[in-house]
Design a protein around this motif. Structure first.
Motif, PDB file in Angstrom:
ATOM      1  N   ALA A 300      34.504  -8.671  21.147  1.00 40.33           N
ATOM      2  CA  ALA A 300      33.070  -8.523  20.890  1.00 40.33           C
ATOM      3  C   ALA A 300      32.357  -7.934  22.097  1.00 40.33           C
ATOM      4  O   ALA A 300      31.454  -7.097  21.965  1.00 40.33           O
ATOM      5  CB  ALA A 300      32.471  -9.882  20.531  1.00 40.33           C
ATOM      6  N   LEU A 301      32.755  -8.353  23.301  1.00 38.74           N
ATOM      7  CA  LEU A 301      32.142  -7.824  24.521  1.00 38.74           C
ATOM      8  C   LEU A 301      32.440  -6.330  24.650  1.00 38.74           C
ATOM      9  O   LEU A 301      31.545  -5.536  24.962  1.00 38.74           O
ATOM     10  CB  LEU A 301      32.673  -8.588  25.739  1.00 38.74           C
ATOM     11  CG  LEU A 301      32.012  -8.276  27.073  1.00 38.74           C
ATOM     12  CD1 LEU A 301      30.541  -8.659  27.064  1.00 38.74           C
ATOM     13  CD2 LEU A 301      32.739  -9.011  28.218  1.00 38.74           C
ATOM     14  N   ALA A 302      33.668  -5.943  24.393  1.00 37.11           N
ATOM     15  CA  ALA A 302      34.035  -4.527  24.464  1.00 37.11           C
ATOM     16  C   ALA A 302      33.260  -3.703  23.446  1.00 37.11           C
ATOM     17  O   ALA A 302      32.754  -2.616  23.758  1.00 37.11           O
ATOM     18  CB  ALA A 302      35.542  -4.366  24.241  1.00 37.11           C
ATOM     19  N   ALA A 303      33.137  -4.214  22.226  1.00 38.69           N
ATOM     20  CA  ALA A 303      32.407  -3.472  21.187  1.00 38.69           C
ATOM     21  C   ALA A 303      30.948  -3.283  21.581  1.00 38.69           C
ATOM     22  O   ALA A 303      30.363  -2.214  21.343  1.00 38.69           O
ATOM     23  CB  ALA A 303      32.510  -4.229  19.858  1.00 38.69           C
ATOM     24  N   ALA A 304      30.352  -4.306  22.198  1.00 41.90           N
ATOM     25  CA  ALA A 304      28.951  -4.185  22.613  1.00 41.90           C
ATOM     26  C   ALA A 304      28.787  -3.179  23.741  1.00 41.90           C
ATOM     27  O   ALA A 304      27.821  -2.396  23.759  1.00 41.90           O
ATOM     28  CB  ALA A 304      28.424  -5.555  23.038  1.00 41.90           C
ATOM     29  N   ILE A 305      29.716  -3.172  24.692  1.00 41.79           N
ATOM     30  CA  ILE A 305      29.641  -2.198  25.790  1.00 41.79           C
ATOM     31  C   ILE A 305      29.785  -0.774  25.252  1.00 41.79           C
ATOM     32  O   ILE A 305      29.030   0.131  25.642  1.00 41.79           O
ATOM     33  CB  ILE A 305      30.719  -2.493  26.847  1.00 41.79           C
ATOM     34  CG1 ILE A 305      30.451  -3.840  27.517  1.00 41.79           C
ATOM     35  CG2 ILE A 305      30.783  -1.378  27.900  1.00 41.79           C
ATOM     36  CD1 ILE A 305      31.581  -4.339  28.404  1.00 41.79           C
ATOM     37  N   LEU A 306      30.723  -0.578  24.344  1.00 44.81           N
ATOM     38  CA  LEU A 306      30.905   0.756  23.754  1.00 44.81           C
ATOM     39  C   LEU A 306      29.672   1.174  22.959  1.00 44.81           C
ATOM     40  O   LEU A 306      29.258   2.336  23.011  1.00 44.81           O
ATOM     41  CB  LEU A 306      32.144   0.756  22.859  1.00 44.81           C
ATOM     42  CG  LEU A 306      33.487   0.722  23.600  1.00 44.81           C
ATOM     43  CD1 LEU A 306      34.632   0.442  22.621  1.00 44.81           C
ATOM     44  CD2 LEU A 306      33.725   2.052  24.333  1.00 44.81           C
ATOM     45  N   ALA A 307      29.069   0.224  22.237  1.00 41.29           N
ATOM     46  CA  ALA A 307      27.853   0.552  21.491  1.00 41.29           C
ATOM     47  C   ALA A 307      26.722   0.927  22.439  1.00 41.29           C
ATOM     48  O   ALA A 307      25.977   1.885  22.200  1.00 41.29           O
ATOM     49  CB  ALA A 307      27.450  -0.637  20.616  1.00 41.29           C
ATOM     50  N   ALA A 308      26.588   0.171  23.556  1.00 44.41           N
ATOM     51  CA  ALA A 308      25.518   0.451  24.515  1.00 44.41           C
ATOM     52  C   ALA A 308      25.727   1.772  25.247  1.00 44.41           C
ATOM     53  O   ALA A 308      24.771   2.366  25.748  1.00 44.41           O
ATOM     54  CB  ALA A 308      25.419  -0.690  25.525  1.00 44.41           C
ATOM     55  N   ALA A 309      26.958   2.236  25.325  1.00 42.16           N
ATOM     56  CA  ALA A 309      27.253   3.505  25.990  1.00 42.16           C
ATOM     57  C   ALA A 309      26.994   4.710  25.093  1.00 42.16           C
ATOM     58  O   ALA A 309      26.960   5.853  25.584  1.00 42.16           O
ATOM     59  CB  ALA A 309      28.701   3.520  26.474  1.00 42.16           C
ATOM     60  N   GLU A 310      26.825   4.487  23.795  1.00 37.57           N
ATOM     61  CA  GLU A 310      26.498   5.596  22.884  1.00 37.57           C
ATOM     62  C   GLU A 310      25.123   6.131  23.267  1.00 37.57           C
ATOM     63  O   GLU A 310      24.174   5.360  23.434  1.00 37.57           O
ATOM     64  CB  GLU A 310      26.512   5.074  21.452  1.00 37.57           C
ATOM     65  CG  GLU A 310      26.467   6.150  20.394  1.00 37.57           C
ATOM     66  CD  GLU A 310      25.045   6.628  20.117  1.00 37.57           C
ATOM     67  OE1 GLU A 310      24.855   7.848  19.909  1.00 37.57           O
ATOM     68  OE2 GLU A 310      24.134   5.773  20.118  1.00 37.57           O
ATOM     69  N   PRO A 311      24.980   7.445  23.470  1.00 38.80           N
ATOM     70  CA  PRO A 311      23.756   7.994  24.088  1.00 38.80           C
ATOM     71  C   PRO A 311      22.450   7.566  23.429  1.00 38.80           C
ATOM     72  O   PRO A 311      21.507   7.176  24.118  1.00 38.80           O
ATOM     73  CB  PRO A 311      23.966   9.506  24.004  1.00 38.80           C
ATOM     74  CG  PRO A 311      25.455   9.677  24.040  1.00 38.80           C
ATOM     75  CD  PRO A 311      26.005   8.498  23.288  1.00 38.80           C
ATOM     76  N   ARG A 312      22.363   7.639  22.108  1.00 41.24           N
ATOM     77  CA  ARG A 312      21.095   7.273  21.459  1.00 41.24           C
ATOM     78  C   ARG A 312      20.794   5.795  21.636  1.00 41.24           C
ATOM     79  O   ARG A 312      19.653   5.407  21.920  1.00 41.24           O
ATOM     80  CB  ARG A 312      21.150   7.631  19.976  1.00 41.24           C
ATOM     81  CG  ARG A 312      21.110   9.134  19.709  1.00 41.24           C
ATOM     82  CD  ARG A 312      21.189   9.430  18.230  1.00 41.24           C
ATOM     83  NE  ARG A 312      20.120   8.790  17.459  1.00 41.24           N
ATOM     84  CZ  ARG A 312      20.051   8.792  16.141  1.00 41.24           C
ATOM     85  NH1 ARG A 312      21.010   9.390  15.426  1.00 41.24           N
ATOM     86  NH2 ARG A 312      19.045   8.214  15.508  1.00 41.24           N
ATOM     87  N   THR A 313      21.813   4.943  21.489  1.00 44.82           N
ATOM     88  CA  THR A 313      21.604   3.503  21.671  1.00 44.82           C
ATOM     89  C   THR A 313      21.236   3.189  23.108  1.00 44.82           C
ATOM     90  O   THR A 313      20.329   2.391  23.373  1.00 44.82           O
ATOM     91  CB  THR A 313      22.871   2.726  21.275  1.00 44.82           C
ATOM     92  OG1 THR A 313      23.201   3.016  19.918  1.00 44.82           O
ATOM     93  CG2 THR A 313      22.670   1.231  21.447  1.00 44.82           C
ATOM     94  N   HIS A 314      21.922   3.846  24.040  1.00 46.33           N
ATOM     95  CA  HIS A 314      21.632   3.579  25.455  1.00 46.33           C
ATOM     96  C   HIS A 314      20.202   3.980  25.805  1.00 46.33           C
ATOM     97  O   HIS A 314      19.516   3.258  26.546  1.00 46.33           O
ATOM     98  CB  HIS A 314      22.624   4.318  26.353  1.00 46.33           C
ATOM     99  CG  HIS A 314      22.441   4.007  27.798  1.00 46.33           C
ATOM    100  ND1 HIS A 314      21.879   4.897  28.689  1.00 46.33           N
ATOM    101  CD2 HIS A 314      22.704   2.880  28.505  1.00 46.33           C
ATOM    102  CE1 HIS A 314      21.826   4.338  29.890  1.00 46.33           C
ATOM    103  NE2 HIS A 314      22.321   3.122  29.808  1.00 46.33           N
ATOM    104  N   ARG A 315      19.763   5.096  25.296  1.00 44.14           N
ATOM    105  CA  ARG A 315      18.391   5.532  25.570  1.00 44.14           C
ATOM    106  C   ARG A 315      17.386   4.497  25.034  1.00 44.14           C
ATOM    107  O   ARG A 315      16.416   4.149  25.716  1.00 44.14           O
ATOM    108  CB  ARG A 315      18.141   6.894  24.942  1.00 44.14           C
ATOM    109  CG  ARG A 315      16.773   7.475  25.253  1.00 44.14           C
ATOM    110  CD  ARG A 315      16.707   8.959  24.911  1.00 44.14           C
ATOM    111  NE  ARG A 315      17.097   9.238  23.535  1.00 44.14           N
ATOM    112  CZ  ARG A 315      18.246   9.838  23.197  1.00 44.14           C
ATOM    113  NH1 ARG A 315      19.110  10.215  24.131  1.00 44.14           N
ATOM    114  NH2 ARG A 315      18.527  10.065  21.925  1.00 44.14           N
TER     115      ARG A 315
END
Length: 345
Positions: A300-315
């Motif tokens: 779950a932690l890895a999935a959240a980090i990968l989601a947060a690294a997606e450019p639109r989500t990170h912005r």
């Protein structure tokens, strides 16, 4: 606790208030030096006989004849309530509660004497909900925060900090700042990092901190063959500077209070991915300025980090973090405490 107090006093307007800080532990020496350099009075009681510490504390407070005594630790608070609080006339007694739990004997003594306080301040909503404030006559909640101006200045110099550590503009930098102790759950962090870097080679992890488990974490890194994608920096002075240079702060802790590093991240406009423990959900709002996951799940932690690294989500998360910065401004907290002192004195 000591760091939050020192930072608040360094930001205090002090227009009509003269502060004296009483130190009981030698470990706070560097903070005491900063307070002295800023012109605050500091009384150091850490060097005398330990058995007489609280008697010396009571004598010192009586000699100072303060209008307000702000207590920050339960056992000294008990000692002063019984020696100062039962006298008349006496100063106003305020307790700032920083923890959600104490050892059982400490909890009992604290609770038996707590009604001698005129007011209690909880440093987070989580503390305000905990047993450590039960029985208080009046409770207010105030998140202390961090030096907002300093974190914004660090954020402005993020490129230089990244360059110091070999992080390029195309890298996505994840920073973890925590002592190497079981509570911080570095093992699950490493397992999550292995998943993340396998899925997104642009992600880099920097781990700052010290502690007894650092060799074990280093061995775990070697076992996962993560190379320079995950690096241990050891203790980092002014860790807020490293946090402000990150794209993401991550925490994998089993339990927490309200970590200063989370406040430093939000003050710098850096989103947070963390386990939903302690007081963290009081500041990190899932999907707004960070992402929260249940503790104990590297996947779950890895999935959240990968989601947060997606450019639109990170912005979107970075914009949310920037909007949250005012919630952790310690200068506002300093003004709030001075108003509280004036109201009770």
């Amino acid at each position: 606790m000591e760091t939050l107090l020192a930072e608040r006093l360094l930001c205090a307007p002090g227009r009509h208030i003269r502060y004296t800080v009483i130190c009981l532990r030698p470990a706070v020496g560097p903070l005491a030096d900063r307070l002295r350099a800023a012109g605050l009075a500091v009384v150091d009681l850490s060097g005398g006989p330990r058995a007489l510490l609280y008697a010396r504390l009571a004598r010192t407070v009586r000699a100072l004849r303060p209008d307000v005594v702000n207590l920050h630790s339960p056992i000294p608070a008990v000692a002063l309530r019984l020696t100062i609080g039962l006298r008349r006339p006496r100063p106003v007694l305020l307790s700032t509660v920083h923890s959600t739990r104490y050892r059982r004997p400490t909890m009992l003594l604290d609770r038996l004497t707590r009604r001698l306080d005129d007011h209690t301040v909880a440093v987070s909503p989580q503390v305000a909900r905990s047993a450590t404030v039960h029985g208080a006559r009046a409770v207010s909640t105030r998140v202390h925060g961090v030096d907002l101006a300093a974190q914004r200045a660090f954020a402005a110099g993020a490129a230089a900090v990244r360059a110091e550590h070999g992080i390029t503009a195309s890298d996505f930098l994840v920073v973890h700042v925590a002592n190497f102790r079981a509570q911080k759950n570095h093992r699950h962090l490493i397992r999550a990092a292995a998943r993340v870097t396998a899925a997104n080679p642009a992600v880099r992890f920097l781990l700052a901190g010290s502690g007894p488990l650092q060799p074990a974490v280093a061995a775990d890194l070697a076992l996962h063959r993560l190379g320079d994608r995950v690096r241990i920096l050891g203790p980092v002075p002014r860790a807020g500077r490293l946090i402000a240079a990150a794209d993401l702060l991550v925490l994998a802790s089993h339990y927490e209070g309200l970590p200063v590093v989370v406040m430093e991240a939000l003050a710098a406009g850096v989103p947070v991915v963390s386990t939903a423990v302690g007081g963290i959900p009081d500041l990190v709002r899932d999907g707004h300025n960070g992402l929260l996951v249940p503790p104990g799940s590297p996947a779950a932690l890895a999935a959240a980090i990968l989601a947060a690294a997606e450019p639109r989500t990170h912005r979107r998360l970075r914009e949310g973090a920037a909007r949250s910065a005012g919630d952790v401004d310690i200068a506002r907290t300093a003004e709030w405490f001075e108003e509280l002192y004036a109201r009770h004195a």
